[in-house]
Design a protein around this motif. Structure first.
Motif, PDB file in Angstrom:
ATOM      1  N   SER A  82       1.073  -1.147   0.114  1.00 31.32           N
ATOM      2  CA  SER A  82       0.058   0.053  -0.035  1.00 31.32           C
ATOM      3  C   SER A  82       0.995   1.171  -0.121  1.00 31.32           C
ATOM      4  O   SER A  82       2.135   1.083   0.332  1.00 31.32           O
ATOM      5  CB  SER A  82      -0.904  -0.076   1.085  1.00 31.32           C
ATOM      6  OG  SER A  82      -1.619  -1.113   1.392  1.00 31.32           O
ATOM      7  N   SER A  83       0.569   2.547  -0.306  1.00 34.20           N
ATOM      8  CA  SER A  83       1.158   3.536  -0.210  1.00 34.20           C
ATOM      9  C   SER A  83       0.655   4.471   0.939  1.00 34.20           C
ATOM     10  O   SER A  83      -0.430   4.124   1.577  1.00 34.20           O
ATOM     11  CB  SER A  83       0.843   4.554  -1.450  1.00 34.20           C
ATOM     12  OG  SER A  83      -0.270   5.208  -1.249  1.00 34.20           O
ATOM     13  N   HIS A  95      -3.124   4.435   0.970  1.00 37.42           N
ATOM     14  CA  HIS A  95      -4.106   4.313  -0.161  1.00 37.42           C
ATOM     15  C   HIS A  95      -4.004   2.742  -0.512  1.00 37.42           C
ATOM     16  O   HIS A  95      -2.727   2.284  -0.786  1.00 37.42           O
ATOM     17  CB  HIS A  95      -3.263   5.042  -1.538  1.00 37.42           C
ATOM     18  CG  HIS A  95      -3.556   6.575  -1.107  1.00 37.42           C
ATOM     19  ND1 HIS A  95      -4.695   7.272  -1.806  1.00 37.42           N
ATOM     20  CD2 HIS A  95      -3.119   7.587  -0.666  1.00 37.42           C
ATOM     21  CE1 HIS A  95      -4.712   8.359  -1.831  1.00 37.42           C
ATOM     22  NE2 HIS A  95      -3.846   8.645  -0.760  1.00 37.42           N
ATOM     23  N   HIS A  96      -4.844   1.859  -0.690  1.00 35.86           N
ATOM     24  CA  HIS A  96      -5.013   0.447  -0.702  1.00 35.86           C
ATOM     25  C   HIS A  96      -5.493   0.472  -2.035  1.00 35.86           C
ATOM     26  O   HIS A  96      -6.484   0.761  -2.501  1.00 35.86           O
ATOM     27  CB  HIS A  96      -5.955  -0.074   0.131  1.00 35.86           C
ATOM     28  CG  HIS A  96      -6.021  -1.531   0.362  1.00 35.86           C
ATOM     29  ND1 HIS A  96      -6.902  -2.167  -0.651  1.00 35.86           N
ATOM     30  CD2 HIS A  96      -5.507  -2.584   1.061  1.00 35.86           C
ATOM     31  CE1 HIS A  96      -6.843  -3.493  -0.426  1.00 35.86           C
ATOM     32  NE2 HIS A  96      -5.799  -3.792   0.712  1.00 35.86           N
ATOM     33  N   GLY A 104      -9.182   1.735  -1.711  1.00 35.69           N
ATOM     34  CA  GLY A 104      -9.022   3.266  -1.538  1.00 35.69           C
ATOM     35  C   GLY A 104      -8.354   3.608  -0.320  1.00 35.69           C
ATOM     36  O   GLY A 104      -7.471   3.050   0.267  1.00 35.69           O
ATOM     37  N   VAL A 105      -8.917   4.987   0.031  1.00 33.94           N
ATOM     38  CA  VAL A 105      -8.411   5.479   1.004  1.00 33.94           C
ATOM     39  C   VAL A 105      -8.578   5.190   2.372  1.00 33.94           C
ATOM     40  O   VAL A 105      -9.789   4.736   2.945  1.00 33.94           O
ATOM     41  CB  VAL A 105      -8.569   7.122   0.792  1.00 33.94           C
ATOM     42  CG1 VAL A 105      -8.001   7.972   2.030  1.00 33.94           C
ATOM     43  CG2 VAL A 105      -8.303   7.559  -0.502  1.00 33.94           C
ATOM     44  N   ARG A 110      -6.506  17.434  -1.285  1.00 31.44           N
ATOM     45  CA  ARG A 110      -5.878  16.558  -2.450  1.00 31.44           C
ATOM     46  C   ARG A 110      -6.949  16.028  -3.185  1.00 31.44           C
ATOM     47  O   ARG A 110      -6.747  15.019  -3.931  1.00 31.44           O
ATOM     48  CB  ARG A 110      -5.313  15.356  -1.490  1.00 31.44           C
ATOM     49  CG  ARG A 110      -3.820  15.810  -0.897  1.00 31.44           C
ATOM     50  CD  ARG A 110      -3.690  14.782   0.521  1.00 31.44           C
ATOM     51  NE  ARG A 110      -2.465  15.097   1.216  1.00 31.44           N
ATOM     52  CZ  ARG A 110      -2.079  16.136   1.910  1.00 31.44           C
ATOM     53  NH1 ARG A 110      -3.079  17.046   2.362  1.00 31.44           N
ATOM     54  NH2 ARG A 110      -1.040  16.138   2.504  1.00 31.44           N
ATOM     55  N   ILE A 150      -9.659  14.387  -2.412  1.00 31.27           N
ATOM     56  CA  ILE A 150     -10.293  13.206  -1.591  1.00 31.27           C
ATOM     57  C   ILE A 150     -11.695  13.655  -1.018  1.00 31.27           C
ATOM     58  O   ILE A 150     -11.391  14.315   0.140  1.00 31.27           O
ATOM     59  CB  ILE A 150      -9.036  12.563  -0.795  1.00 31.27           C
ATOM     60  CG1 ILE A 150      -8.066  12.148  -1.641  1.00 31.27           C
ATOM     61  CG2 ILE A 150      -9.809  11.384  -0.056  1.00 31.27           C
ATOM     62  CD1 ILE A 150      -6.818  11.345  -0.756  1.00 31.27           C
TER      63      ILE A 150
END
Ligand SMILES: [Zn+2]
Length: 279
Positions: free
Chosen positions: A4-5, A40-41, A45-46, A90, A92
């Motif tokens: 993930s990030s 971030h997966h 997602g978030v 961002r 989101i």
């Protein structure tokens, strides 16, 4: 482990004596940022690890006895600094946050929860039980503000119920995690002592670095490097000082044995910046 990030975002800060968090430190006032992990997966997602300070924290600490909490650790939250605002900049929207993972229930970790009514909450059942067990005064002096925790926390996914899995060797001596999403991407790791129901989060970044978000198991990377726990008085007020010391000692061993594994305390921007994860 699936990758993930991760970005680390500061959402307000409080100010108190450094000596309150680390034995041998000075009594000068230092800022302790409230950091939020924005994950971030690939499929989900978030995902947030904690939620930092929020205007709701100011509302919840306006009256006594809750005001004592804010007086003990004066809080600064600049306009636009809450996590919901910083995600918006961002691009989101709040609805895009699918999961929120809570390290524990202290006010500086849960204040932003109310902005994300559609996120699935993940937390320790032991922490929730403790939150419910205390009087108003008892809560405030332990950094707990039940008003910040939405009622739907009762439908949270509890770490204790998630599938237990073996952690990669990169996290030794920690060897057990709880697989929160069932895909071995986000593994909650119990880091006991700071307060009842305190958990970290193990993940693997897209550049392969193994990372452990350690919450408040240590207030700084320096404390882990030097194996220096907070003063006994503070540790005893919030949790179990002896258990916290043994958790810190285990983090110290992990850092010494696996220097490539990132350890990120919730209030240490130095660690997050060194890792290139915080602007
Ligand atoms: Zn805490």
């Amino acid at each position: 482990m699936k990758r993930s990030s991760l970005e680390i975002v500061e959402c307000g800060h409080c100010r108190h004596a450094e000596a309150m968090t680390r034995r041998g430190a000075t009594w000068r006032g230092v800022d302790f940022p409230a950091l939020v992990g924005v994950i971030h997966h690939a499929q989900e997602g978030v995902i947030l690890y904690d939620t930092g300070y929020d205007a709701a924290f100011m509302d919840a600490t306006r009256a006594l006895p809750e005001r004592l909490y804010r007086l003990a650790t004066p809080v600064t939250l600049a306009p636009g600094e809450s996590i919901v605002d910083q995600l918006a900049t961002r691009g989101i929207p709040a609805d895009a946050v699918r999961h929120i993972i809570l390290s524990h229930f202290h006010g500086d970790h849960v204040a932003g929860l109310h902005n994300f009514p559609h996120a699935t909450l993940h937390c320790a059942c032991a922490g929730l039980r403790d939150l419910r067990a205390r009087s108003r005064f008892g809560s405030a002096r332990r950094g707990l503000l039940p008003a910040l925790v939405p009622d739907r926390i009762d439908q949270a996914a509890f770490f204790e119920d998630a599938t237990p899995v073996a952690l990669p060797a990169a996290f030794q001596p920690f060897d057990r995690g709880a697989d929160l999403l069932g895909d071995a991407s986000l593994l909650a790791v119990e880091l006991p002592g700071h307060c009842p129901g305190h958990w970290g989060l193990a993940l693997r970044l897209e550049d392969d670095r193994y990372t452990l978000l350690v919450g408040d198991a240590a207030w700084s990377l320096t404390a882990i490097e030097r194996n220096m726990p907070p003063p006994g008085l503070v540790a005893r007020l919030l949790g179990d000082a002896a258990v916290q010391r043994s958790t810190l000692a285990a983090l110290h061993r992990l850092h010494g044995g696996r220097p490539d594994t990132l350890l990120l305390p919730s209030h240490c921007s130095i660690a997050a910046r060194q890792a290139g994860l915080q602007a």
